[in-house]
Design an enzyme around this catalytic site. Structure first.
Site, PDB file in Angstrom:
ATOM      1  N   ARG A 227      43.404  30.733  46.171  1.00  0.00           N
ATOM      2  CA  ARG A 227      43.113  32.231  46.139  1.00  0.00           C
ATOM      3  C   ARG A 227      43.042  33.264  47.147  1.00  0.00           C
ATOM      4  NH1 ARG A 227      39.343  35.080  42.681  1.00  0.00           N
ATOM      5  NH2 ARG A 227      37.784  36.343  43.802  1.00  0.00           N
ATOM      6  N   HIS A 300      45.528  41.158  38.010  1.00  0.00           N
ATOM      7  CA  HIS A 300      44.795  39.732  38.234  1.00  0.00           C
ATOM      8  C   HIS A 300      44.773  38.978  36.942  1.00  0.00           C
ATOM      9  CE1 HIS A 300      42.392  40.565  42.073  1.00  0.00           C
ATOM     10  NE2 HIS A 300      42.527  41.765  41.604  1.00  0.00           N
ATOM     11  N   GLU A 376      42.733  42.148  34.285  1.00  0.00           N
ATOM     12  CA  GLU A 376      42.908  40.910  34.309  1.00  0.00           C
ATOM     13  C   GLU A 376      43.557  40.391  33.092  1.00  0.00           C
ATOM     14  OE1 GLU A 376      41.202  38.711  36.370  1.00  0.00           O
ATOM     15  OE2 GLU A 376      39.708  39.814  37.282  1.00  0.00           O
TER      16      GLU A 376
HETATM   17 ZN   LIG Z   1      42.187  37.870  40.819  1.00  0.00          ZN
END
Ligand SMILES: [Zn+2]
Ligand SMILES: *[C@@H]1O[C@H](CO)[C@@H](O)[C@H](O)[C@H]1NC(C)=O
Ligand SMILES: *[C@@H]1O[C@H](CO)[C@@H](O)[C@H](O)[C@H]1NC(C)=O
Ligand SMILES: *[C@@H]1O[C@H](CO)[C@@H](O)[C@H](O)[C@H]1NC(C)=O
Length: 416
Positions: A227, A300, A376
């Site tokens: 990440r 994201h 997201e």
């Molecule tokens: Zn993220």
């Protein structure tokens, strides 16, 4: 000669695979969190059972997605059972999904039927920059920690437009983000319907498809679930990487970020410690006329959420919160019409969890950009970061329609 060359390539690619971190028989559990005791139980056992949280419960009554290695699954299930925690298994072999995300045969062109590497994405950028020079202006914000160029493009059909800024793949493992945004770029260049043509022509788009180029490359080559950045600021040298979406210089380290370099949400040694973030903010400060960016999107996955400021507190809301929510609704309403994909929206501290030092809070708190979001994408944890490649096109299409709805809503309240 030719055969030798092919064999050599085969050996090289095998050597590469054998170095990859494997997740054979790792499982992804989803555990319902009914009270703070449940939450405490999980954090107390995090180290000993090697829990790897993919997504934390947003609130009491919600569930957390947690990955476990085979050796601690039995103990984990016993623990949950003995405390009457409701759980189920979402992914029974994480490695299988990782393998399914790797194409058997790499396409040389972008088709959005497979996930592409950084080199492939950059080769495609070269192509579109050459093909559409009248609308595409390439830019580079600088080099990453490991020396890779961080490239973006500006798409502008005419002078005088307001701008939207999009950074994508700031988290290396969120591959659907760069897959989606490259498709969206393609739509802006060859609009397939009048609504997309309209947002292409009348808005300027600054897009960085892969901001965390080091983490993304590492995620392709070594550790699929990587990440963070690859900057090593751990005094012991043991743990690598900063969570770049905790490294912005606004309310840095106030909440929802870690000072421990071994944690996934490590905020870095100081704000803008990582070159990716320092150069991103410097580019926005110095290369884009002040006041032209009206919307900032940090792309994201996963969870299907639009998150606005504030991240550091759930007790206060920004002045433009009603406008932000109106624009979020425009996005969500447009997305759901396509395939029924539902999005929730709200401030991140009230909708997801506390976070500080994120891009969208910096965009609003420092740069006064009226509409800043963390977006997201799909899904809600059925596959999580390992969304199979056949989902790329549906996600990309619905997100494109979401952007149309978002721009229309922003116009409706005179943000654009
Ligand atoms: Zn993220
Ligand atoms: C909890 O149990 C209910 C009923 O058995 C089930 O429908 C639900 O999906 C479970 N929740 C989780 C997180 O497994
Ligand atoms: C960009 O500008 C903001 C204030 O407008 C400042 O806080 C920040 O440090 C600047 N970034 C860089 C890299 O100069
Ligand atoms: C943002 O707005 C605040 C308060 O109105 C002001 O003090 C600040 O200078 C503005 N910053 C920028 C970059 O426009």
């Amino acid at each position: 000669m030719h055969l030798k060359f092919v064999l050599l390539l085969a050996c090289l690619s095998q050597a590469k695979t054998s170095e990859q971190v494997r997740y054979d028989n790792y499982k992804l559990y989803t555990v319902q969190i009914n009270d703070v005791k449940d939450q405490q139980l999980l954090s107390d056992n995090e180290k000993v059972l090697k829990l790897n949280s993919w997504s934390a419960a947003r609130r009491i009554g919600d569930s957390s997605d947690i990955m476990l290695p085979p050796q601690s699954q039995e103990a984990f299930e016993a623990l949950l059972n003995s405390h009457n925690l409701n759980y189920s298994i979402k992914i029974d072999n994480v490695q299988r999904l990782i393998d399914e995300q790797r194409p058997k045969q790499r396409l040389s062109s972008m088709e959005w039927t497979q996930y592409h590497t950084l080199d492939e994405i950059y080769a495609w950028l070269d192509l579109i920059e050459a093909r559409y020079p009248h609308v595409v202006t390439p830019f580079t914000i600088g080099d990453s920690y490991e020396g890779r160029p961080i490239r973006g493009i500006k798409i502008s059909y005419k002078p005088g437009n307001s701008a939207v800024f999009i950074e994508s793949n700031i988290h290396g493992n969120e591959w659907i983000t760069s897959a989606t945004i490259t498709y969206f770029i393609d739509e802006l260049l060859v609009p397939r319907n009048p609504a997309v043509r309209d947002i292409a022509h009348n808005v300027d788009w600054y897009i960085i498809p892969v901001l965390n180029v080091d983490g993304f490359s590492y995620s392709h080559e070594v550790e699929r679930l990587w990440r963070k950045s690859r900057f090593n600021s751990d005094p012991t040298g043991e743990c690598v990487g900063t969570d770049l979406n905790r490294n912005f210089n606004y309310r840095w380290m106030e909440a929802g970020a870690s000072a421990d370099p071994c944690e996934q949400t490590y905020a870095g040694p100081y704000p803008e410690s990582d070159p990716e973030i320092r150069q991103l903010t410097s580019y926005i400060n110095n290369s884009i006329p002040e006041g032209t960016i009206k919307i900032y999107i940090s792309l994201h996955s996963y969870s299907q959420l639009l998150l606005s400021p504030w991240g550091h507190t759930a007790l206060e809301f920004p002045e433009h919160y009603p406008q932000m929510m109106g624009v979020a609704k425009g996005f969500a309403d447009a997305v759901v019409r396509r395939y029924g994909t539902e999005y929730n929206y709200g401030s991140s501290a009230t909708t997801l969890y506390e976070v500080s030092g994120s891009g969208k809070d910096w965009a609003y708190g420092v740069k006064n950009i009226t509409i800043p979001f963390t977006l997201e994408l799909r899904d809600r944890g059925e596959y999580g970061f390992l969304l199979p490649p056949e989902y790329i096109l549906p996600v990309a299409r619905e997100t494109t329609e979401g952007f149309v709805g978002l721009i229309q809503a922003a116009r409706g309240i005179n943000v654009l």
